[in-house]
Design a protein around this motif. Structure first.
Motif, PDB file in Angstrom:
ATOM      1  N   GLU A  21       0.840  -1.213   0.000  1.00 46.07           N
ATOM      2  CA  GLU A  21       0.000   0.000   0.000  1.00 46.07           C
ATOM      3  C   GLU A  21       0.869   1.255   0.000  1.00 46.07           C
ATOM      4  N   LEU A  22       1.966   1.194   0.748  1.00 48.53           N
ATOM      5  CA  LEU A  22       2.825   2.361   0.902  1.00 48.53           C
ATOM      6  C   LEU A  22       3.457   2.789  -0.423  1.00 48.53           C
ATOM      7  N   THR A  23       3.831   1.823  -1.271  1.00 46.27           N
ATOM      8  CA  THR A  23       4.401   2.202  -2.574  1.00 46.27           C
ATOM      9  C   THR A  23       3.370   2.975  -3.398  1.00 46.27           C
ATOM     10  N   GLY A  24       2.107   2.609  -3.256  1.00 43.98           N
ATOM     11  CA  GLY A  24       1.043   3.334  -3.950  1.00 43.98           C
ATOM     12  C   GLY A  24       0.915   4.762  -3.450  1.00 43.98           C
ATOM     13  N   LEU A  25       0.987   4.924  -2.140  1.00 45.63           N
ATOM     14  CA  LEU A  25       0.910   6.257  -1.540  1.00 45.63           C
ATOM     15  C   LEU A  25       2.095   7.122  -1.975  1.00 45.63           C
ATOM     16  N   ILE A  26       3.290   6.538  -1.951  1.00 49.16           N
ATOM     17  CA  ILE A  26       4.492   7.278  -2.360  1.00 49.16           C
ATOM     18  C   ILE A  26       4.417   7.635  -3.847  1.00 49.16           C
ATOM     19  N   ARG A  85      -4.118   3.532   5.361  1.00 49.08           N
ATOM     20  CA  ARG A  85      -3.136   3.840   6.409  1.00 49.08           C
ATOM     21  C   ARG A  85      -3.157   2.762   7.475  1.00 49.08           C
ATOM     22  N   ASP A  86      -4.339   2.168   7.717  1.00 45.02           N
ATOM     23  CA  ASP A  86      -4.445   1.097   8.716  1.00 45.02           C
ATOM     24  C   ASP A  86      -3.573  -0.095   8.332  1.00 45.02           C
ATOM     25  N   ILE A  87      -3.614  -0.467   7.057  1.00 46.13           N
ATOM     26  CA  ILE A  87      -2.807  -1.600   6.592  1.00 46.13           C
ATOM     27  C   ILE A  87      -1.318  -1.262   6.696  1.00 46.13           C
ATOM     28  N   ILE A  88      -0.951  -0.041   6.315  1.00 51.22           N
ATOM     29  CA  ILE A  88       0.456   0.378   6.403  1.00 51.22           C
ATOM     30  C   ILE A  88       0.918   0.347   7.865  1.00 51.22           C
ATOM     31  N   ASN A  89       0.078   0.864   8.764  1.00 47.15           N
ATOM     32  CA  ASN A  89       0.408   0.834  10.197  1.00 47.15           C
ATOM     33  C   ASN A  89       0.502  -0.598  10.727  1.00 47.15           C
ATOM     34  N   GLN A  90      -0.425  -1.447  10.294  1.00 52.44           N
ATOM     35  CA  GLN A  90      -0.404  -2.865  10.673  1.00 52.44           C
ATOM     36  C   GLN A  90       0.904  -3.516  10.226  1.00 52.44           C
ATOM     37  N   GLY A  91       1.320  -3.195   9.010  1.00 50.54           N
ATOM     38  CA  GLY A  91       2.566  -3.738   8.473  1.00 50.54           C
ATOM     39  C   GLY A  91       3.772  -3.310   9.293  1.00 50.54           C
ATOM     40  N   ALA A  92       3.800  -2.042   9.674  1.00 51.04           N
ATOM     41  CA  ALA A  92       4.900  -1.546  10.515  1.00 51.04           C
ATOM     42  C   ALA A  92       4.920  -2.295  11.849  1.00 51.04           C
ATOM     43  N   LYS A 144       1.743  13.719   3.745  1.00 53.70           N
ATOM     44  CA  LYS A 144       0.770  13.045   2.867  1.00 53.70           C
ATOM     45  C   LYS A 144       0.162  11.824   3.566  1.00 53.70           C
ATOM     46  N   PHE A 145       0.997  11.118   4.338  1.00 56.15           N
ATOM     47  CA  PHE A 145       0.535   9.930   5.062  1.00 56.15           C
ATOM     48  C   PHE A 145      -0.537  10.314   6.090  1.00 56.15           C
ATOM     49  N   LYS A 146      -0.347  11.433   6.748  1.00 53.88           N
ATOM     50  CA  LYS A 146      -1.298  11.878   7.783  1.00 53.88           C
ATOM     51  C   LYS A 146      -2.581  12.440   7.191  1.00 53.88           C
ATOM     52  N   ASP A 147      -2.524  12.912   5.943  1.00 57.11           N
ATOM     53  CA  ASP A 147      -3.692  13.479   5.271  1.00 57.11           C
ATOM     54  C   ASP A 147      -4.539  12.343   4.702  1.00 57.11           C
ATOM     55  N   LYS A 148      -5.586  11.968   5.437  1.00 55.25           N
ATOM     56  CA  LYS A 148      -6.424  10.805   5.062  1.00 55.25           C
ATOM     57  C   LYS A 148      -7.153  11.005   3.729  1.00 55.25           C
ATOM     58  N   LYS A 149      -7.319  12.267   3.304  1.00 55.19           N
ATOM     59  CA  LYS A 149      -8.005  12.533   2.042  1.00 55.19           C
ATOM     60  C   LYS A 149      -7.078  12.300   0.850  1.00 55.19           C
ATOM     61  N   PHE A 150      -5.764  12.404   1.085  1.00 54.87           N
ATOM     62  CA  PHE A 150      -4.817  12.208  -0.007  1.00 54.87           C
ATOM     63  C   PHE A 150      -4.654  10.716  -0.278  1.00 54.87           C
ATOM     64  N   ALA A 151      -4.767  10.304  -1.548  1.00 54.56           N
ATOM     65  CA  ALA A 151      -4.652   8.891  -1.940  1.00 54.56           C
ATOM     66  C   ALA A 151      -5.450   8.028  -0.963  1.00 54.56           C
ATOM     67  N   ALA A 152      -6.714   8.372  -0.829  1.00 51.59           N
ATOM     68  CA  ALA A 152      -7.592   7.722   0.150  1.00 51.59           C
ATOM     69  C   ALA A 152      -7.692   6.214  -0.047  1.00 51.59           C
TER      70      ALA A 152
END
Length: 193
Positions: A115-120, A155-162, A143-151
């Protein structure tokens, strides 16, 4: 882990089921990021395997979106994929569309970075350069904190992965951004072949 599947075979198979350039580019991006991580995390001997898993991770997504990670074993069997490769590919859908848990470090990296590569990538397109090369970590964090950007990038999955990797989110963002910076030119050369 090794695989008997070559990168060229994997690429041809990805293109067979993913006609849209967007999906092909995503596969190449995740593949390059996975290879980078293999080298950085001490799994250099398995870098080919990590890369091929990254390339094929969304094999079923374009054609069978409702069966994502469920149709993949059948499609991967067509090219003689090993059980380990199939498990790795399917595990990135853990808790989303399948119950196959990421076990190996490589599977956790795939889960975290997909998911993160998509956001980047989306953040890079917003920059005048259209590149990650001049993107500071601070900008990515914003951009990561802005939930409207690349909605669509969860972010939950990225956080779960971390959490799976036991890394602070900032470390995951920083490393994945570094990976994309290191591999960007190669990825664009491959998609334009």
């Amino acid at each position: 882990m090794q695989t008997k599947i070559t990168k060229q075979q994997a690429w041809e198979h990805l293109k067979k089921y993913n006609k849209e350039e967007f999906h092909q580019l995503h596969g190449l991006t995740v593949a390059a990021v996975m290879r980078w991580y293999a080298d950085k995390l001490g799994y250099g001997a398995e870098a080919d395997f990590w890369e091929i898993v990254g390339l094929l991770h969304d094999i079923d997504f374009e054609k069978y979106p409702e069966e994502h990670c469920k149709k993949a074993p059948e499609l991967l069997a067509e090219i003689g994929a090993e059980d380990e490769l199939i498990h790795a590919v399917c595990s990135h859908g853990y808790g989303i569309c399948v119950d196959i848990k990421p076990e190996h470090q490589m599977e956790k990296v795939l889960f975290a970075s997909d998911e993160l590569t998509g956001l980047i990538g989306a953040a890079a397109l917003m920059r005048p350069s259209k590149s990650v090369q001049d993107m500071p970590l601070k900008s990515l964090k914003k951009k990561f904190k802005d939930k409207k950007f690349a909605a669509g990038c969860s972010r939950d999955i990225i956080n779960q992965g971390a959490e799976m990797l036991r890394w602070p989110i900032e470390e995951l963002l920083d490393k994945t951004l570094d990976a994309m910076k290191a591999e960007e030119e190669k990825i664009h050369m491959e998609i334009n072949k």
